[in-house]
Motif scaffolding. Structure first.
Motif, mmCIF file in Angstrom:
data_model
loop_
_atom_site.group_PDB
_atom_site.id
_atom_site.type_symbol
_atom_site.label_atom_id
_atom_site.label_comp_id
_atom_site.label_asym_id
_atom_site.label_seq_id
_atom_site.Cartn_x
_atom_site.Cartn_y
_atom_site.Cartn_z
ATOM 1 N N VAL A 265 2.475 1.834 6.633
ATOM 2 C CA VAL A 265 2.272 2.800 5.562
ATOM 3 C C VAL A 265 0.963 2.437 4.871
ATOM 4 O O VAL A 265 0.521 1.291 4.894
ATOM 5 C CB VAL A 265 3.430 2.785 4.551
ATOM 6 N N SER A 266 0.382 3.416 4.298
ATOM 7 C CA SER A 266 -0.898 3.140 3.684
ATOM 8 C C SER A 266 -1.019 3.975 2.427
ATOM 9 O O SER A 266 -0.758 5.173 2.425
ATOM 10 C CB SER A 266 -1.986 3.472 4.694
ATOM 11 N N ALA A 267 -1.357 3.273 1.356
ATOM 12 C CA ALA A 267 -1.586 3.984 0.110
ATOM 13 C C ALA A 267 -2.973 3.592 -0.366
ATOM 14 O O ALA A 267 -3.408 2.455 -0.173
ATOM 15 C CB ALA A 267 -0.554 3.585 -0.924
ATOM 16 N N THR A 268 -3.680 4.514 -0.934
ATOM 17 C CA THR A 268 -5.000 4.190 -1.456
ATOM 18 C C THR A 268 -4.951 4.397 -2.956
ATOM 19 O O THR A 268 -4.243 5.261 -3.461
ATOM 20 C CB THR A 268 -6.061 5.098 -0.849
ATOM 21 N N ASP A 269 -5.720 3.547 -3.617
ATOM 22 C CA ASP A 269 -5.807 3.692 -5.057
ATOM 23 C C ASP A 269 -7.265 3.985 -5.334
ATOM 24 O O ASP A 269 -8.162 3.246 -4.937
ATOM 25 C CB ASP A 269 -5.358 2.392 -5.728
ATOM 26 N N ALA A 270 -7.500 5.040 -6.030
ATOM 27 C CA ALA A 270 -8.870 5.467 -6.252
ATOM 28 C C ALA A 270 -9.594 4.519 -7.197
ATOM 29 O O ALA A 270 -10.825 4.525 -7.254
ATOM 30 C CB ALA A 270 -8.872 6.875 -6.804
ATOM 31 N N ASP A 271 -8.839 3.726 -7.899
ATOM 32 C CA ASP A 271 -9.491 2.823 -8.834
ATOM 33 C C ASP A 271 -10.275 1.763 -8.085
ATOM 34 O O ASP A 271 -10.124 1.591 -6.880
ATOM 35 C CB ASP A 271 -8.431 2.184 -9.735
ATOM 36 N N GLU A 272 -11.075 1.074 -8.929
ATOM 37 C CA GLU A 272 -11.950 0.083 -8.328
ATOM 38 C C GLU A 272 -11.378 -1.302 -8.510
ATOM 39 O O GLU A 272 -10.593 -1.540 -9.423
ATOM 40 C CB GLU A 272 -13.298 0.127 -9.037
ATOM 41 N N GLY A 273 -11.860 -2.190 -7.696
ATOM 42 C CA GLY A 273 -11.553 -3.603 -7.880
ATOM 43 C C GLY A 273 -10.058 -3.844 -7.891
ATOM 44 O O GLY A 273 -9.321 -3.276 -7.086
ATOM 45 N N GLN A 274 -9.659 -4.693 -8.814
ATOM 46 C CA GLN A 274 -8.249 -5.040 -8.906
ATOM 47 C C GLN A 274 -7.380 -3.813 -9.111
ATOM 48 O O GLN A 274 -6.267 -3.746 -8.624
ATOM 49 C CB GLN A 274 -8.053 -5.988 -10.082
ATOM 50 N N ASN A 275 -7.951 -2.906 -9.872
ATOM 51 C CA ASN A 275 -7.179 -1.697 -10.148
ATOM 52 C C ASN A 275 -6.863 -0.923 -8.887
ATOM 53 O O ASN A 275 -6.007 -0.062 -8.872
ATOM 54 C CB ASN A 275 -7.966 -0.772 -11.083
ATOM 55 N N GLY A 276 -7.625 -1.208 -7.880
ATOM 56 C CA GLY A 276 -7.452 -0.441 -6.644
ATOM 57 C C GLY A 276 -6.791 -1.241 -5.548
ATOM 58 O O GLY A 276 -6.648 -0.768 -4.433
ATOM 59 N N GLU A 277 -6.361 -2.462 -5.864
ATOM 60 C CA GLU A 277 -5.710 -3.276 -4.833
ATOM 61 C C GLU A 277 -4.238 -2.899 -4.757
ATOM 62 O O GLU A 277 -3.513 -2.990 -5.740
ATOM 63 C CB GLU A 277 -5.846 -4.754 -5.175
ATOM 64 N N VAL A 278 -3.824 -2.510 -3.581
ATOM 65 C CA VAL A 278 -2.465 -1.987 -3.434
ATOM 66 C C VAL A 278 -1.592 -3.033 -2.748
ATOM 67 O O VAL A 278 -2.015 -3.665 -1.790
ATOM 68 C CB VAL A 278 -2.477 -0.693 -2.601
ATOM 69 N N THR A 279 -0.390 -3.218 -3.269
ATOM 70 C CA THR A 279 0.595 -4.053 -2.573
ATOM 71 C C THR A 279 1.831 -3.210 -2.330
ATOM 72 O O THR A 279 2.127 -2.303 -3.097
ATOM 73 C CB THR A 279 0.982 -5.289 -3.409
ATOM 74 N N TYR A 280 2.506 -3.569 -1.224
ATOM 75 C CA TYR A 280 3.643 -2.754 -0.785
ATOM 76 C C TYR A 280 4.932 -3.550 -0.872
ATOM 77 O O TYR A 280 4.937 -4.768 -0.708
ATOM 78 C CB TYR A 280 3.456 -2.317 0.667
ATOM 79 N N ALA A 281 6.005 -2.855 -1.106
ATOM 80 C CA ALA A 281 7.324 -3.494 -1.096
ATOM 81 C C ALA A 281 8.357 -2.432 -0.818
ATOM 82 O O ALA A 281 8.110 -1.239 -0.990
ATOM 83 C CB ALA A 281 7.594 -4.155 -2.438
ATOM 84 N N PHE A 282 9.513 -2.904 -0.359
ATOM 85 C CA PHE A 282 10.625 -1.971 -0.170
ATOM 86 C C PHE A 282 11.237 -1.637 -1.513
ATOM 87 O O PHE A 282 11.281 -2.473 -2.413
ATOM 88 C CB PHE A 282 11.715 -2.599 0.688
#
Ligand code: NAG
Ligand code: NAG
Ligand code: NAG
Length: 743
Positions: A265-282
């Motif tokens: 699965v892939s999610a993108t966060d339009a924010d920059e830097g840390q704000n844009g780092e995505v982590t996944y979990a169930f």
């Protein structure tokens, strides 16, 4: 000339009036002239000679000249011929007095002879010769995208060297969607601008905004200057991660190996830097599902960590969360996993019911069992075909879903095959297909469908005559392949007559063994053969039976001696044969005729002469019994010749009979009477003697018997009479009759 330049008559009059007042004033003070800056050299400013009431013609002689105070630049000069002041140098108001509201140049008008000194001033008027200017070519701002509507940002003023109306009067901002311009005035009257956020910025949409700010002065025509405003939009964590799909649909073959990547699965966060780092979990998962899947925190890769069994769970719905750096914004998506069935379950065969044993007379099509097949797989993998091996008289008939009837296809015969080993094979339609087999053991129950069958079509028994009663003469045997009592054979004789007597008086049969016994002794000479029917019957119900003919042949025994018919054996009628004296050798003299009631060898007779008066004279044919002369009769031969002939049969032992023949060698019948003496043979007189003895003894015995009978009779008569006289005194006659009948 400046004034005269004015075309408007009213203003001109007004100006003249003002001028006189001024001039009058100046007469005692200073004369002033207003001059716009930047006039061409030589341009006339005013006629100072006139204004001061001086004689123009004397100007040059009086050495009229203009002096500046100090060592300042001389901006104007005087035309000595006309007395006019003319522009001598470029006049730049801004250079002279900068932003001062008034720009005054003090000059002295000097005349000599006599020396006269007049002050006059030049009022330099501003013209709009300068454009507003910004200090820098670009104004840079950094505005966070979270900035709210109405946030304002001060803009640097534009500088315009001109003054008054010619200075900056207003600002305009290039049309844009985010900002508006607010123009304000300082205490000193200077205008400045404020950038006001009218609509929130979105870094993710537009990272930078570039606007042109224009400053406009009030001159005629107005001048303007521009500057670029460069707004850099700074990121705020204003975006939640966004999944590329809200629902990920994937299919996964069951029994996939561990570590199979299910989906990423892939999610993108339009924010920059840390704000844009995505982590996944169930999201929340049931315990058992948790053990099956693992999601990579960073990459969003979902891997298999357990075994997937389609038969337990055919779809999974995994809620997935994505968080950005601060963990403030989360978003969700769902992974739907469709498990693809693999053919991993073999069909199961269940025998629901079985009617065993099956009677052997079951009609074709009789249902003997019900089979149920199950396959936990789905679709084709769970489609099961059932079959049965070829060489049995059974087939499977599909019934309701997954049920089959096991029916017979032909006649069963317990005697041929009493049990069947039926193998049922169930195969599913997966690829590769899986199959299983089941053995059904079916027994066939007996029905009494076979009659006993004799081992032979008919039986022949040979019995020697004079057999002992009760001796066995033959045995019959029938078999019945049926089971137990249905196959137990009992023998009996079918009643019939033999020679007018019931067959049971001839033969009997052992019901169990089939051994036939003779009941009586047979006499071949009376009965040579007969036939009886033997019945074999089984013990079934109803019983089946069959019969067979037993032909009994009685064989001959040599129990009859030959019987001589001629010459008659009767002693009293001795026959005498005449033999002609001239009989030659081999001439037939007589013939002994004998029969034997036996048969065969036992009746095959042979003739022998056992005693002869002259043994060499006669011979007898061994088989023909013909008596012939052996040689020619001669004169010396005795006239009377006696022959004793023995007739013997060929039995074992052989029986024989003898007879005597009297031959008379004579040609004359008159000589015959002498024969009577001849017949008186010694042996026949002996026989007569014996006969007389026998007759006498039999007569004596009979007489004795009669006497004894009479004696007993009389005794009983006397005894009965005395007994009944005591009891009743009568009925004697009746009792006597009874006694008689008793005897
Ligand atoms: C039936 O047949 C199977 C396989 O052919 C065999 O293993 C089994 O022993 C047989 N059973 C009987 C009772 O004949
Ligand atoms: C004999 O046959 C009859 C039917 O004819 C059947 O009912 C019976 O069970 C059989 N007896 C045995 C011992 O099989
Ligand atoms: C004997 O058997 C024959 C057929 O084999 C049958 O026709 C006949 O009736 C039987 N006789 C008796 C007395 O049962």
């Amino acid at each position: 000339s400046y004034l005269s330049n004015s075309k408007d008559p009213v203003s001109r009059i007004m100006f003249c009036l003002l001028f006189f007042v001024l001039t009058a004033h100046i007469a005692y003070g200073e004369v002033s002239y207003s001059v716009p800056e930047e006039m061409k050299r030589g341009s006339v400013i005013g006629n100072i000679a006139k204004d001061l009431g001086l004689d123009v013609n004397r100007l040059s002689s009086r050495k009229a000249r203009i002096d500046t105070e100090g060592n300042r630049k001389r901006y104007c000069d005087i035309n000595l011929n006309t007395g006019e002041l003319i522009v001598a140098e470029r006049i730049d108001r801004e250079e002279i007095s900068g932003k001062k509201a008034s720009c005054v140049i003090k000059n002295e008008f000097v005349l000599e002879n006599p020396l006269e000194l007049h002050h006059f001033i030049l009022n330099i008027e501003d013209i709009n010769d300068n454009s507003p200017q910004f200090k820098e070519s670009v104004i840079k701002f950094e505005i966070r995208e979270s900035a709210g509507k109405g946030s304002s940002y001060l803009l640097e003023d534009a500088y315009d060297a001109d003054i008054g109306r010619n200075a900056v009067q207003s600002y305009t901002l290039q049309n844009n969607e985010h900002f508006i311009l607010n123009v304000l005035t300082r205490a000193n009257g200077r205008k400045y601008g404020q950038l006001v956020l009218n609509k929130e910025l979105d870094r993710e949409q537009q990272k930078e905004v570039t606007l042109i700010l224009t400053a406009v002065d009030g001159g005629t025509p107005p001048r303007s200057g521009t500057v670029a405003i460069h707004v850099t939009v700074l990121d705020a964590n204003d975006n939640a991660p966004v999944f590329s799909q809200t629902v990920y649909k994937v299919s996964l073959p069951e029994n996939s190996p561990l570590d199979t990547v299910v989906v990423t699965v892939s999610a993108t966060d339009a924010d920059e830097g840390q704000n844009g780092e995505v982590t996944y979990a169930f999201g929340h998962l049931p315990q058992k599902v948790q053990q099956l899947f693992f999601i990579n925190l960073v990459s969003g890769e979902i891997k298999l960590t357990g075994l997937i069994d389609y038969e337990i769970e055919s779809t999974f719905e995994l809620p997935i969360q994505a968080k950005d750096g601060q963990g403030l914004a989360t978003s969700h998506c769902t992974v739907i996993i469709d498990v693809i069935d693999a053919n991993d379950n073999t069909p199961i065969i269940v025998v629901s019911s079985l009617n065993s044993p099956v009677p052997e007379n079951a009609l074709p099509g009789t249902e003997v069992g019900i089979i149920n097949v199950q396959d936990r797989d789905s679709d084709n993998n769970g489609q099961v075909r059932c079959s049965i091996q070829q060489n049995v008289p059974f087939k499977l008939v599909p019934s309701i879903k997954n049920y089959y009837s096991l029916v017979t296809t032909g006649e069963l015969d317990r005697e041929l095959l009493s049990d069947y080993n039926i193998t049922i094979t169930a195969t599913d339609e997966g690829s590769p297909p899986l199959s299983s087999t089941k053995n059904i053991h079916l027994t066939v129950a007996d029905v009494n469908d076979n009659p006993p069958v004799f081992q032979e079509q008919s039986y022949r028994a040979h019995v020697q005559e004079n057999n002992k009663p009760g001796s066995s003469i033959c045995s019959v045997s029938a078999t019945d392949p049926d089971w137990r009592q249905n196959g137990t054979v009992v023998y009996s004789l079918l009643s019939s007559d033999v020679n007018g007597a019931p067959v049971s008086s001839f033969l009997s049969i052992n019901g169990d063994t089939g051994v036939i016994h003779a009941v009586r002794s047979f006499d071949y000479e009376q009965l040579k053969s007969f036939k009886v029917l033997v019945l074999a019957r089984d013990n079934g119900s109803p019983p089946l039976s069959s019969n067979v003919t037993v032909s009994v042949f009685i064989t001959d025994e040599n129990d009859n001696s030959p019987q001589i018919l001629y010459p008659s054996p009767e002693g009293n009628s001795f026959m005498t044969e005449m033999v002609p004296k001239a009989a030659q050798a081999r001439s037939l003299v007589s013939k002994v005729i004998a029969v034997d009631s036996d048969s065969g060898q036992n009746a095959w007779l042979s003739y022998h002469i056992i005693k002869a008066t002259d043994p060499g004279l006669f011979t007898i044919g061994v088989h023909s019994g013909e008596i012939r002369t052996q040689r020619d009769i001669s004169e010396s031969d005795s006239m009377k010749q006696n022959l004793i002939v023995s007739v013997r049969d060929n039995g074992q032992p052989s029986l024989s009979a003898t007879c005597a023949l009297y031959l008379l060698i004579s040609d004359n019948l008159a000589e015959v009477p002498e024969l009577k003496d001849m017949s008186r043979d010694e042996s026949s007189s002996k026989l007569t003697f014996y006969l007389i003895i026998a007759l006498v003894s039999v007569s004596t015995f009979f007489l004795t018997f009669i006497i004894i009978i009479l004696a007993i009779y009389i005794y009983i008569y006397i005894y009965s009479y005395s007994f009944f006289k005591d009891v009743s005194g009568g009925g004697l006659l009746e009792i006597t009759a009874k006694s008689v009948s008793f005897y």
